[in-house]
Design an enzyme around this catalytic site. Structure first.
Site, PDB file in Angstrom:
ATOM      1  N   THR A 143       5.508  -1.050  -5.247  1.00  0.00           N
ATOM      2  CA  THR A 143       6.675  -1.809  -5.661  1.00  0.00           C
ATOM      3  C   THR A 143       6.691  -1.897  -7.186  1.00  0.00           C
ATOM      4  O   THR A 143       5.641  -2.083  -7.796  1.00  0.00           O
ATOM      5  CB  THR A 143       6.589  -3.232  -5.092  1.00  0.00           C
ATOM      6  N   GLU A 192      -2.164   6.805  -6.055  1.00  0.00           N
ATOM      7  CA  GLU A 192      -1.509   7.275  -7.277  1.00  0.00           C
ATOM      8  C   GLU A 192      -2.403   8.258  -8.018  1.00  0.00           C
ATOM      9  O   GLU A 192      -1.924   9.186  -8.667  1.00  0.00           O
ATOM     10  CB  GLU A 192      -1.157   6.097  -8.184  1.00  0.00           C
ATOM     11  N   ARG A 222       6.129  -2.536 -14.513  1.00  0.00           N
ATOM     12  CA  ARG A 222       5.739  -3.716 -13.733  1.00  0.00           C
ATOM     13  C   ARG A 222       4.470  -4.322 -14.303  1.00  0.00           C
ATOM     14  O   ARG A 222       3.594  -3.611 -14.816  1.00  0.00           O
ATOM     15  CB  ARG A 222       5.510  -3.295 -12.272  1.00  0.00           C
ATOM     16  N   ASN A 249       3.748  -3.526   3.829  1.00  0.00           N
ATOM     17  CA  ASN A 249       4.168  -4.423   2.752  1.00  0.00           C
ATOM     18  C   ASN A 249       5.196  -3.792   1.830  1.00  0.00           C
ATOM     19  O   ASN A 249       6.061  -4.479   1.303  1.00  0.00           O
ATOM     20  CB  ASN A 249       2.952  -4.870   1.939  1.00  0.00           C
TER      21      ASN A 249
END
Lengths: 1204, 335
Positions: free
Chosen positions: A32, A65, A115, A1010
């Site tokens: 996210t 990642e 973020r 999630n």
């Protein structure tokens, strides 16, 4: 100039479109707020959408990642145009490869939804801390400040990197841009292609590793020549800014939007200038426009290209008249001389400014998407005007510790009267956000008006409150900030009025739309006093609609989106003449067709159309009286009895007043008290379970299955009933353990989510009316007051002594106090029953290392925490490190605990003379295997501490500090399948190999729950998931088998809904094993696409068809460690699969592929079962499970049978 | 002497009177091919249940919407899919595929609940290439306020509405539970039915003694069940202007022959296919031919209806109560 094509979409979609068109390979991983960036190309690729080169990009999900960056690096080296998308810690995992990619002068673009990096706490929201951590990688950094720019800069980056051979990190603010919906001019595929120089693409391919023209990269170099080699890249970086500007100029020539490395807006003779990058630009620009109109000489420098930093270009952009500059950074670097942008500006000015040097100050704003408004920007200009401005400041918070924050006038507003500014309060489940997204699209695409939508969610998954901030304007909307002065306020849930001050945002004369069960004549007296006061004082125009009635009558259930949207259009289009109401209704219906036509079908369309028509008839204006009459007041967020910290800090967050919390009130190291969900009575259920003690067989399944610890069981002395409230129910305890005792099943009515799992698992039916069970769901309001009183009394009933409880039975386990309660997990969550059960069994001595994911969000997202304590104050101590390292994090707990125990033993021996040999020996030798032995150890540690208090020695002090470690600790790592199968697998594997006493619980939903349902390596073959939109092709990984291969790892595969007794006993066995244990727990999830109310029983089918065999592998049983605990598959896998949307979706979209994969999945099951049978030995017996699978639901079970 | 098995049903030329009834077997293209190979003259596809389609549509919509836009990290849980087949899409594609794969007529079957639904789906089926349409009217008048006349009116309105909306032939499959099935049959034909299929076998709910829940129970038919439609085919034959199909309980050549003798244009089979396999179709056809050859019937059209009520030697037998006839049979004499 090409024809303009306007669309309304969010920043991620705008960017993903460019990435898809310009790349051939995308290696992705969910995080996210960038997940959508990968989901869209994956879905487009599944649908065969091609890029500008005429091929369908290969979109591949990786295990992390780090893996994605590695794959990207490889694909680039092999000549493909390649990209990826990420944020926050995910970006940090890419840094090693980013250094390599840049070092090798490789053209590439990573798109980053900037973020916050987790520090004292995790945050999913936006700031620049992640991208700023990449400053040294050698990547160009290009920033977008709006949804339009997200598209434009994505393409400019893509075009520029090919020429510059410097890789580009294109970033924009997470959520604020990534999720803001705005009207933009979208480029066509052909226009995108015009920007890409194919000769440069061919040059990239020619540089690829190619055995026909062999070359070698990635050498190791030595001190004599590395330095020179490192400096060799300098010309590329020197050229890069000019290439970017050239690309921007080409873009402007082709499409009309001109950007510069640094753009300036404001007074040409400004004396005060603000330098800023990202979504705050529009906010500052609005403030500048107004201040300039007022005659102030101010301006703003908009930073586009942050790296390579072109000092000359910056200085050129700043008016020569400038006397003082404030540089705003959306990041914090503790201990630095200043934040990164500030430092670069100072350096640039020092190097390039001619004439008297302006004063430069630096400030922080907007960390973790903290609201940043034109008022705050005006405050910064105000600070700059002071004779002695703060050199380093913050804006937007109250820093009462280091006093860095500056003041501003919150009433400063730049909002124009001709702009519709609307705020909508809704529930996640009622469709408010989707309705507003649709409205933004309608106005944005069907009218010349500009539209902006931004949606704020709370941190709970069940009963989540959403706030939609929507603007419609005749001009482009620059400012990315929330609506603070609304001329339209809608409250989609009547009960919000008691808890949320919805009208605080309404400006005088605003329109107020309320979804009300009360009509225009009667609603007034049902409003809280505070609401009445504001309606009168602000002279609001007040309308009501009974949306739930219309929804019921049209079959819409709880989805009131269409109804409220229709009312909004009827009222709002009257406010500003955006669209005639009739035309608006037509557009709503068209949008309904677009939205539901492909997913729902004719029936859904007809229902929605009927809802639109019904809404218009049900909307009424309320004649507002001029007197406040209500006797009802808004309720406080937490009860007065709550501790001060809960009231002042957590209560403020609950009441949407978190922005007002001063720095001094926040724990500096991120440490919070546990057990605070009990103060937040959200009361979100419509229906709650009501117990019939006459039918109940006391099996405990309801309590066991409850995801929220909202239905509980106690056994107690009948004398306690003397002080029970009148409506309190009890029955005689059925069982030999507590003769003469009473028992009760009690619901926590304000904490229940109304999921219905407890009723579905209840096996006890009335002999007269079979539909009546020992618990039935009934309307909450009928029972609320009585059950509130009952639950309060219930809490005062003491729990039975743990050492007397048969914890290895369903009923017994449910007599233990849950130390995990009332979490914000989804209603009917499949994970939390395991978490709750484990805290019942071991919670008073647990340490939990939680991987990031659902379990860390419902476990540790503020405002309130569900992990709690028993009456003695003991309970789980919990922490979240990262997504990928929960196994290692828990392993670290174990290392520390074992060291502390060793140290305590050493000190005990040293102090044996003073403490007494008997106590020392007892403390050291107590095996602590039973509850009684553990209780005894606690008593002895208490005695020890008492004695130590009388001994004045350093050893005694040290022992006193560590003595608690003498009580056996239960160390757990919790996480989902994304953690265990993918990103954290390496760590898991290493902990397996260590053999240390760590219990690893995998809450296996077979998907990344999630982040919204991306495929993991646990996702079964044939299921559709995000990142596997064409169906998961590979076989599900057998994690348990890998763990078993070590021989010393306890492994259990369990499914609470299928065989609860097996689950309980396997958990107990795992914890009792003094080595590494792995528990793989089947968890149903929204992501499966099932009826969540019957999900526990659905688990039986998962086991029966062989999809989820139950087993345990206990290394202590050296003869036959593997036990197959479920029966040979009986049902057909595909029958089970077709009851779940994740499988059925593929059958509907790609029937042949679905058929092929389901056949393979069936073969997987047969193969695995045959293999397990061999592991279990030729004569394996089904352990533990009874005739009915141990669940008691198949027949009218008795409690003895269920617990047998 | 070869026997001409050809017949006509709903205006369609059939090579013989044996038709595969609407059942799950005709859901698969592979099965349909095998049925054609084994000799069936036409196939009725399984019923598209409007109620089920609507239920599925709502469920799909709910599944998509559950949990969406509630939590910042998971605004949805499933990927967007453009080529998702919903509602009647799969059924319509099945019709198209069946038409491409088979040379025998393909009859689509529809069980609707609303007037709008009946018309819409009927049109879609026609457009998908169905040679004819069978309306499977399955309505349980559970409302004790509803009169028989109201029930009948509902049937007639539906048939009339569908007839007006499609050009392909229309058969109506009904159950036997009318006070006056003959009258009802006549009215249905007047309303537009080109053929009647007698009778529907209703799935009945059963009670699970373990779970104390109700569950539908599928029981295969027995040959005995063919006698009820046999009677009504015999009574209606020659009295109404419609094709007649006998369904329920045709398990062998004898049942087929009786159906034709009573006046059926076709006999429909399902349970026997489950019990004896597709190849048994060939056995039925061979045995029919053998019986007809033995009795020197030249063609199906010749024998069709020769034992109908109007043509049979004892017309009253079709009107006599079962019990009386049974007793007569049992005792060998009329009491």
């Amino acid at each position: 100039m090409a024809e303009q094509r306007f669309v309304t979409l969010d920043g991620n979609e705008a960017t993903a479109n460019i990435a898809h068109l310009c790349n051939e390979v995308m290696a992705i991983y969910p995080i996210t707020p960038s997940s959508g960036l990968g989901e869209m190309p994956d879905a487009w690729a599944a649908a065969g959408r091609k890029n500008i080169f005429g091929t369908v990009p290969d979109v591949v999900e990786m295990q992390s990642e780090a893996g994605a960056a590695g794959a990207v690096h490889g694909a680039l080296q092999a000549g493909a145009l390649t990209s990826t998308f990420t944020a926050s810690q995910g970006l940090l995992l890419m840094i090693p490869n980013m250094f390599k990619i840049a070092g090798e002068l490789t053209p590439a673009v990573f798109h980053v939804t900037a973020r916050t990096i987790a520090t004292h706490a995790l945050s999913i929201f936006g700031d620049h801390s992640d991208v700023m951590a990449c400053r040294s990688t050698g990547w160009a950094m290009l920033s977008s400040a709006s949804v339009q720019e997200a598209q434009d800069m994505a393409l400019i980056a893509q075009a520029a990197t090919l020429e510059a051979r410097v890789p580009f990190l294109h970033f924009y603010d997470g959520f604020r841009i990534s999720h803001e919906v705005n009207k933009i001019e979208q480029l066509t595929d052909e226009q995108v292609a015009q920007m890409i120089d194919m000769e440069l693409v061919r040059a990239h391919r020619r540089r690829a590793l190619n055995p026909e023209e062999p070359k070698l990269r990635g050498t190791a170099q030595n001190p004599d020549h590395f330095f020179q080699g490192r400096e060799a890249c300098n010309p590329f970086y020197l050229r890069c800014p000019a290439i970017v500007q050239k690309t921007m100029d080409k873009f402007a020539r082709l499409f009309g939007r001109q950007y510069h490395l640094f753009d300036y807006a404001g007074s040409p003779e400004a004396d005060r200038v603000l330098v800023i990058m990202g979504s705050g630009i529009g906010v500052v620009e609005e403030a500048v426009d107004k201040l300039v109109q007022e005659g102030q000489k101010v301006g703003v420098v908009k930073v586009r290209l942050f790296r390579p930093f072109d000092a000359k270009a910056l200085v050129m952009a700043i008016p020569k008249t400038t006397k003082s500059i404030a540089v705003l950074d959306r990041t914090k670097e503790p201990g630095a001389a200043g934040e990164p942008l500030y430092q670069d500006v100072v350096t640039a000015l020092a190097e390039e400014w001619t004439g008297p040097m302006p004063r430069v100050i630096g400030g922080r704003y907007g960390l973790s998407s903290k609201e940043f408004t034109p008022a705050m920007a005006a405050g910064v200009f105000g600070e700059l005007a002071k004779p002695q401005p703060k050199k380093h400041f913050t804006v937007g918070i109250d820093d009462d510790v280091t006093h860095l924050s500056i003041d501003y006038d919150p009433s400063f507003s730049t909002e124009a009267d001709d702009v519709t500014r609307a705020v909508f309060f809704g529930l996640g489940s009622d469709g408010t956000v989707s309705a507003n997204r649709s409205s933004v699209k309608i106005i944005g695409e069907a009218t010349p008006w500009y539209a902006q939508g931004y949606f704020v969610y709370d941190s709970r998954k069940a009963g989540s409150v959403t706030t939609s901030h929507v603007r419609f304007s005749p001009r482009p909307i620059k400012g990315s900030y929330l609506v603070h002065k609304a001329n339209f306020v809608a409250c989609h849930q009547f009960h919000f009025l008691e808890r949320i001050d919805v009208l605080s945002l309404a400006e005088p004369g605003a329109t107020f739309l309320l979804n009300s069960p009360y009509g225009p004549e009667e609603v007034w007296d049902h409003l809280p006093r505070e609401v009445q006061e504001q309606i009168i004082q602000k002279k609001l125009k007040f309308y009501v609609v009974d949306a739930y009635r219309v929804a019921r009558e049209t079959g819409m259930g709880v989805r009131i989106n269409t109804i409220m949207q229709t009312c909004f259009f009827k009222l709002a289009t009257r406010l500003h003449k955006m669209l005639p109401p009739e035309a608006a209704i037509g557009h709503i219906k068209e949008m309904i067709k677009l939205t539901y036509g492909k997913k729902g079908g004719e029936k859904v369309l007809q229902q929605n159309y009927a809802a639109v028509d019904g809404a218009l008839a049900a909307l009424h204006e309320v004649q507002v009286p001029d007197q406040v009459t209500s006797k009802v007041h808004m309720v406080p967020p937490v009860p007065d009895s709550a501790p001060p910290f809960v009231k002042e800090v957590l209560g403020a967050i609950i009441a949407n007043r978190g922005d007002e919390i001063p720095v001094s009130a926040m724990p500096a190291d991120g440490t919070f008290p546990t057990g605070t969900t009990k103060y937040e009575k959200r009361s979100i259920a419509q229906d709650i379970p009501i117990w019939d003690e006459k039918i109940c067989i006391q099996c405990g399944l309801c309590s066991l299955s409850c995801p929220h610890a909202a239905i509980r069981m106690k056994a107690f002395d009948p004398s306690l009933l003397d002080r029970a409230p009148a409506g309190f129910k009890s029955a005689d305890w059925k069982g030999k353990e507590y003769p003469g005792y009473k028992m009760c099943i009690q619901v926590a009515p304000d904490d229940c989510t109304g999921c219905g799992l407890c009723v579905d698992v209840c096996p006890a039916k009335d002999k007269v009316r079979a539909k009546h069970k020992a618990i039935d769901m009934e309307a909450k309001l009928q029972h609320l007051e009585r059950e509130r009183a009952n639950f309060e009394f219930f809490l005062t009933i003491p729990d039975v002594d743990r050492s007397t409880v048969k914890a290895d039975t369903i009923k017994g386990s449910q007599l233990l106090l849950p130390l995990f309660e009332f979490s914000g997990a989804c209603a009917g969550c499949g994970e939390t029953p395991y978490v709750k059960l484990i805290t019942q069994l071991f919670g008073d001595r647990m340490l939990i290392a939680n991987a990031t994911g659902c379990s860390s969000i419902y476990g540790g997202n503020l405002p309130c925490t569900p992990y709690t304590t028993n009456p003695e104050g003991h309970g789980p101590s919990w922490s979240n490190s990262l997504f990928e390292d929960a196994a290692e994090f828990g392993f670290g707990f174990r290392l520390a605990i074992d060291q502390q125990v060793t140290y305590c033993h050493e000190l005990l021996r040293r102090l044996a003379g003073e403490l007494g040999d008997a106590l020392v020996a007892a403390l050291i030798n107590n095996p602590q295997e039973t509850e009684e032995q553990i209780a005894q150890q606690r008593r002895m540690v208490r005695d020890l501490k008492d004695k130590l208090a009388t001994i004045a020695s350093p050893d005694a002090n040290s022992l006193a500090a560590s003595a608690d470690f003498l009580i056996r600790k239960s160390v757990w790592s919790f996480g989902g399948d994304g953690w265990a199968y993918d990103i954290g697998f390496g760590g898991l594997d290493h902990v397996f190999a260590s053999g240390r006493d760590v219990n690893l619980l995998v809450l296996d939903t077979e998907v990344y729950s999630n982040t919204g349902g991306q495929a993991s390596k646990s996702t079964p073959r044939g299921a559709v998931a995000k990142f596997a939109a064409a169906g998961k092709r590979g076989r599900k990984k057998d994690l348990g088998l890998i763990a078993m291969s070590y021989g010393n790892v306890f492994v259990g595969q369990i499914a609470l809904g299928a065989n609860p007794l097996h689950a309980i006993r396997t958990i107990l066995a795992a914890e009792s094993y003094r080595g590494t244990s792995l528990l793989i727990a089947y968890c149903h999830c929204i992501g499966h696409g099932i009826d969540m109310t019957t999900a526990m029983n659905h688990q039986k089918e998962a086991v029966a068809c062989g999809h989820w065999p139950l087993y345990h592998y206990d290394p202590r049983d050296t003869q036959q460690p593997f036990h197959l605990d479920s029966r040979k598959p009986t049902g057909a896998f595909r029958e089970f699969a077709m009851k779940e949307a994740r499988f059925a979706m593929l059958a509907r979209s790609k029937p042949k592929e679905s058929e092929r994969l389901l056949k393979l999945a069936e073969e997987d099951i047969a193969y695995r079962w045959a293999f397990y049978e061999q592991l279990a030995g030729a004569t394996h017996q089904v352990a533990i499970s009874g005739e009915d699978g141990g669940d008691g639901a198949k027949k009218q079970a008795t409690s003895e049978e269920v617990n047998a | 002497m070869s026997v001409d098995l050809r017949t006509k049903y709903l205006g369609l030329e059939l090579k013989n009177p044996l038709v595969a009834a609407a059942c799950p077997l005709t859901e698969s293209l592979d099965n349909l091919r095998r049925l054609e190979d084994s000799g069936v003259a036409a196939a009725v596809l399984p019923s598209l249940f409007e109620e089920q389609v609507a239920h599925e549509e709502l469920e799909i919509s709910r599944v998509y919407e559950r949990g969406t836009d509630s939590f910042a990290e998971a605004l949805s849980y499933f990927p967007e899919m453009d080529d998702y087949r919903i509602g009647p899409d799969s059924y319509l594609r099945h019709i198209e595929e069946a038409k491409r794969a088979l040379s025998i007529p393909v009859i689509a079957s529809l069980n609707g609940t609303s007037e709008g639904g009946w018309i819409r789906y009927a049109k879609l089926m026609q457009d998908a290439g169905a040679d004819a349409l069978e309306l499977n009217v399955y309505f349980i008048a559970a409302d004790i306020e509803m009169t028989g006349a109201q029930v009948e009116e509902r049937y007639l309105e539906l048939v009339s509405a569908v007839k007006q909306s499609v050009a392909i032939p229309l058969a109506v499959k009904i159950g036997p539970y009318f006070s006056s099935p003959g009258y009802m049959a006549r009215r249905l034909v007047e309303a537009g039915a080109d053929g009647l299929v007698l009778f529907n076998r209703f799935l009945q709910p059963d009670i699970d003694l373990d779970s104390l829940q109700t569950a539908p129970r599928l029981v295969l038919s027995t040959p005995f069940e063919s006698l009820l439609p046999l009677r009504w085919i015999a009574i209606l034959c020659g009295r109404i202007n419609a094709y007649l199909a006998l369904t329920s309980g045709i398990h062998d050549a004898h049942c087929m022959l009786k159906a034709l003798l009573a006046g059926a244009d076709v006999g429909m089979v399902a349970s026997v296919l489950y019990k004896k396999g597709f190849q048994y179709v060939g056995t039925i056809l061979q045995e029919m031919q053998a019986w007809m050859q033995q009795r020197e019937y030249e063609s199906v059209s010749q024998m069709r209806g020769s034992m109908s009520q109007v043509n049979c030697p004892d017309p009253a037998a079709f009107e006599r109560g079962n019990y009386m006839k049974a007793l007569t049979s049992f005792t060998g004499k009329f009491i």
